[in-house]
Design an enzyme around this catalytic site. Structure first.
Site, PDB file in Angstrom:
ATOM      1  N   ILE A 411       0.828  -1.199   0.000  1.00 25.18           N
ATOM      2  CA  ILE A 411       0.000   0.000   0.000  1.00 25.18           C
ATOM      3  C   ILE A 411       0.863   1.250   0.000  1.00 25.18           C
ATOM      4  CG2 ILE A 411      -1.632   1.268   1.466  1.00 25.18           C
ATOM      5  CD1 ILE A 411      -2.601  -1.704   2.279  1.00 25.18           C
ATOM      6  N   ASP A 412       1.970   1.215   0.707  1.00 25.77           N
ATOM      7  CA  ASP A 412       2.849   2.377   0.818  1.00 25.77           C
ATOM      8  C   ASP A 412       3.482   2.718  -0.525  1.00 25.77           C
ATOM      9  OD1 ASP A 412       3.826   4.401   2.402  1.00 25.77           O
ATOM     10  OD2 ASP A 412       5.399   3.214   3.331  1.00 25.77           O
ATOM     11  N   ASP A 413       4.073   1.726  -1.175  1.00 21.58           N
ATOM     12  CA  ASP A 413       4.663   1.965  -2.494  1.00 21.58           C
ATOM     13  C   ASP A 413       3.615   2.463  -3.479  1.00 21.58           C
ATOM     14  OD1 ASP A 413       7.615   1.057  -3.294  1.00 21.58           O
ATOM     15  OD2 ASP A 413       6.978  -0.107  -1.571  1.00 21.58           O
ATOM     16  N   GLU A 416       2.879   6.161  -2.978  1.00 16.99           N
ATOM     17  CA  GLU A 416       3.974   7.040  -3.399  1.00 16.99           C
ATOM     18  C   GLU A 416       4.188   7.001  -4.912  1.00 16.99           C
ATOM     19  OE1 GLU A 416       5.808   9.248  -1.570  1.00 16.99           O
ATOM     20  OE2 GLU A 416       4.413   8.811   0.059  1.00 16.99           O
ATOM     21  N   HIS A 487       0.676   8.465   3.979  1.00 15.62           N
ATOM     22  CA  HIS A 487       0.995   8.479   2.553  1.00 15.62           C
ATOM     23  C   HIS A 487      -0.247   8.222   1.701  1.00 15.62           C
ATOM     24  CE1 HIS A 487       5.406   7.413   3.711  1.00 15.62           C
ATOM     25  NE2 HIS A 487       5.163   8.697   3.790  1.00 15.62           N
TER      26      HIS A 487
END
Length: 672
Positions: A411-413, A416, A487
């Protein structure tokens, strides 16, 4: 018209124009009352930004991606040698190269730490010592004798972590009976049952499944030497310890482990054999196209051992490509030393580099940004992975962290990458917009029930896995965290969803998670500086004003923990002792940048704290435009596994300087 993520029609809104979309040369003229000191700071920031931009562009791969070294600790190198010893594929050149690296990481007191400047760590020291013995170092050599004495003083092998003792058991240096049991029948637990494999975080799941085979097989290879010098008493290497009270969770799980040891002796042969075959099939199904597993070194190592124990020979395509993938984790130093990366981070590094360059003023249609966007678009994952166990109806659309990791997008990648793509003027805007829509839909679908987001899975919050005696190696579940949630919120605001009820739930969760100090805990970066540096830009992007009490508390905390040299730093020990270490440590380029990004988002561009932080970055920049950063500011498992992302020292300072000069998601340019 095109379909939006909620099923309605209409294109995604264009990214709101901000000063970060313009070049540094287009900033506004100076205010009449601007002081000479401030002007000097702006000028220094411009020069540093230009040098840093040139440097970052110079290290881009021709294919469009960036990747810095991912440095962890010497257990990666030691276990690589132990794997080769176990499989009988030792290579003298590789062994000496690994030993050179391990020797170079030894501390003055004879120990090995798990992060730069940290204290000696028992398991790392034991594994490094054994690796050097395999490389031919004499136990009587001064550096070896000092290490062994320290190990004995800490309780010897008996006090080491389970994973270390598993490696030793493979060679008879420890008894399998003295290890926690991990039966392969675990794979048959239904998804609703406690301790089913999907209760574990994906990184733990990928490791535990192959280790169930190893635990069942209990192999022992001939030991090339004894390790009596690492026991407090070689005659009693594992002195008995009393069980915790049966009324405690520790006591319950200790007794469960004893029951599993009894089960090992009476397990039905057909059921156990079927379970191991199922585990082997589960492993093979999750092998990536490059031969690795999840793009991570530890699951790959244990998967190779497990499959080899199941009868796969080393020439079998699964094992041959698996072993070949491990070679790609090696970083060769100029002095001939060989360091093993636990993982590789090209997607993460590329999206962060793209954001940094765009916020520094590089034109949105710059050829190298377009090439980066093209590479990222090609990496979007279009098939289901383990995440779909909890979200079977959700279409895919995320990004992984590594070169090859289609089973575990995160989810983070994904958040971003969307922020990066939205900063680039791609020649095929419809293609880029479609990719962004798929990613937004996937991230929204991965929201946990509390309104926040974890890294890989939904609602991966079971309290039981961390209590297993086997799971003493770090975090094994994936609960929502402030940094990932921030993020996602920032990304949702950027695509015009700041007022979406799901975004507002994420914001409410973030505000509720703020510490009494004013900071936020950082799960995937060290620590409160990372959490706070992630949350304040997200709140600003979502429209939370700089006057909000939560923002003011965070600003006061950042000002309080600023170092005398103008920078910010935080030691990994803040995960164990936040009262002493939260926001405290030697100044680093990346952590100084996180603090600046937070303060700038809060509207503190003209503050003395920001000026001093910018001056710190400009004063410590090298002539080639880079920064040095030996300290570890990344996190795998809080405290237990620390990371030095070598590109962090480049991308985050450039982002902070760019936002200082050009504005950011919620600010206007300072002008000059």
């Amino acid at each position: 018209m095109t379909a939006t993520t909620d099923g309605s029609t209409g294109a995604l809104p264009p990214r709101a124009p901000s000063a970060s979309d313009a070049t540094a040369e287009k900033t506004a003229p100076p205010a009449p009352m601007r002081t000479a000191v401030r002007q000097d700071t702006v000028d220094a920031a411009r020069r540093a930004t230009a040098r840093a931009t040139d440097y970052l562009l110079s290290v881009q791969d021709p294919a469009g991606w960036w990747k810095g070294d991912l440095e962890t600790n010497v257990t990666m190198d030691a276990e690589d040698l132990l794997l080769r010893q176990f499989l009988g594929i030792q290579d003298p050149e590789l062994t000496e190269a690994a030993a050179r690296h391990i020797r170079g990481e030894q501390c003055a007191d004879g120990t090995w730490a798990t992060f730069y400047g940290g204290p000696g760590e028992l398991s790392a020291t034991i594994e490094a010592y054994v690796a050097l013995r395999l490389a031919g170092d004499s136990p009587d050599a001064p550096h070896m004798a000092k290490a062994a004495a320290w190990v004995r003083g800490q309780g010897g092998i008996a006090a080491a972590r389970v994973f270390t003792r598993i490696w030793l058991a493979l060679f008879g240096w420890w008894k399998w009976d003295d290890l926690p049991e991990l039966p392969p029948e675990l794979l048959y637990f239904p998804k609703w049952f406690p301790l089913n494999i999907y209760d574990f975080g994906c990184w733990a799941r990928q490791t535990i499944v192959p280790l169930t085979i190893v635990s069942a097989k209990r192999p022992v290879r001939p030991a090339p030497f004894a390790l009596d010098e690492l026991h407090t008493d070689p005659r009693r290497p594992n002195p008995p310890r009393p069980l915790a009270p049966a009324t405690t969770w520790d006591g319950v799980f200790q007794r469960l482990d004893k029951a599993l040891h009894l089960y090992h002796k009476v397990a039905v042969r057909k059921l156990r054999g079927a379970a191991m075959r199922s585990a082997a099939r589960w492993i093979i199904e999750r092998q990536e196209n490059d031969g690795c597993w999840g793009g991570i070194q530890p699951p790959a190592v244990y998967s190779i051992i497990a499959l080899h124990l199941c009868g796969y020979d080393l020439d079998h395509p699964v094992l041959r490509t698996g072993l070949a993938s491990l070679d790609r984790f090696a970083v060769w130093r100029e002095d001939g030393a060989r360091m093993i990366e636990a993982c590789q981070s090209p997607v993460w590094d590329t999206c962060l580099a793209t954001i940094a360059l765009a916020d520094a003023g590089l034109p949105a249609d710059h050829p190298q940004l377009v090439k980066a966007a093209e590479w990222m678009l090609a990496e979007q994952i279009d098939r289901p992975g383990d995440w779909s166990v909890k979200r079977p109806q959700l279409p895919s659309g995320g990004w992984g962290f590594e070169f090859e990791n289609d089973n575990y997008p995160d989810i983070d990648d994904t958040a971003e990458v969307v922020l990066a793509l939205r900063r680039v003027k791609h020649p095929d805007p419809l293609r880029a917009e479609a990719a962004v829509r798929r990613a937004v839909r996937w991230n929204l679908g991965m929201q946990s029930k509390n309104g926040a987001w974890g890294a890989f899975d939904v609602d991966n919050t079971s309290p039981f896995p961390n209590r297993l005696p086997f799971c003493d190696f770090g975090e094994v579940i994936d609960p929502p965290s402030a940094d990932v949630t921030a993020h996602v919120v920032e990304m949702l605001a950027d695509v015009g969803r700041a007022h979406d009820p799901r975004t507002r739930r994420g914001i409410a969760w973030l505000l509720a998670e703020q510490e009494s100090s004013g900071a936020w805990f950082g799960r995937w970066g060290t620590n409160y500086l990372y959490g706070t540096g992630s949350v304040l830009p997200a709140l600003a992007a979502a429209g939370v004003p700089g006057s909000h009490p939560a923002v003011r508390r965070a600003v006061r905390w950042l000002e309080q923990v600023q170092n005398d040299d103008g920078g910010w730093g935080e030691d990994q020990r803040s995960y164990q002792d936040k009262e002493k270490w939260a926001g405290r440590g030697a100044s680093t380029a990346s952590q100084t940048a996180w603090a600046l990004m937070a303060l700038l988002a809060a509207g503190e561009r003209d503050s003395e704290a920001v000026r001093r932080g910018v001056r710190r970055l400009t004063a410590t920049q090298r002539e080639d435009g880079s920064w040095d950063e030996p300290y570890f500011t990344g996190t795998g498992f809080p405290w237990d596994f620390s990371i030095n992302y070598h590109l962090y020292r480049q991308v985050f300072p450039l982002t902070a300087l760019g936002r200082y000069l050009n504005g950011g998601p919620a600010g206007a340019p300072v002008g000059a």
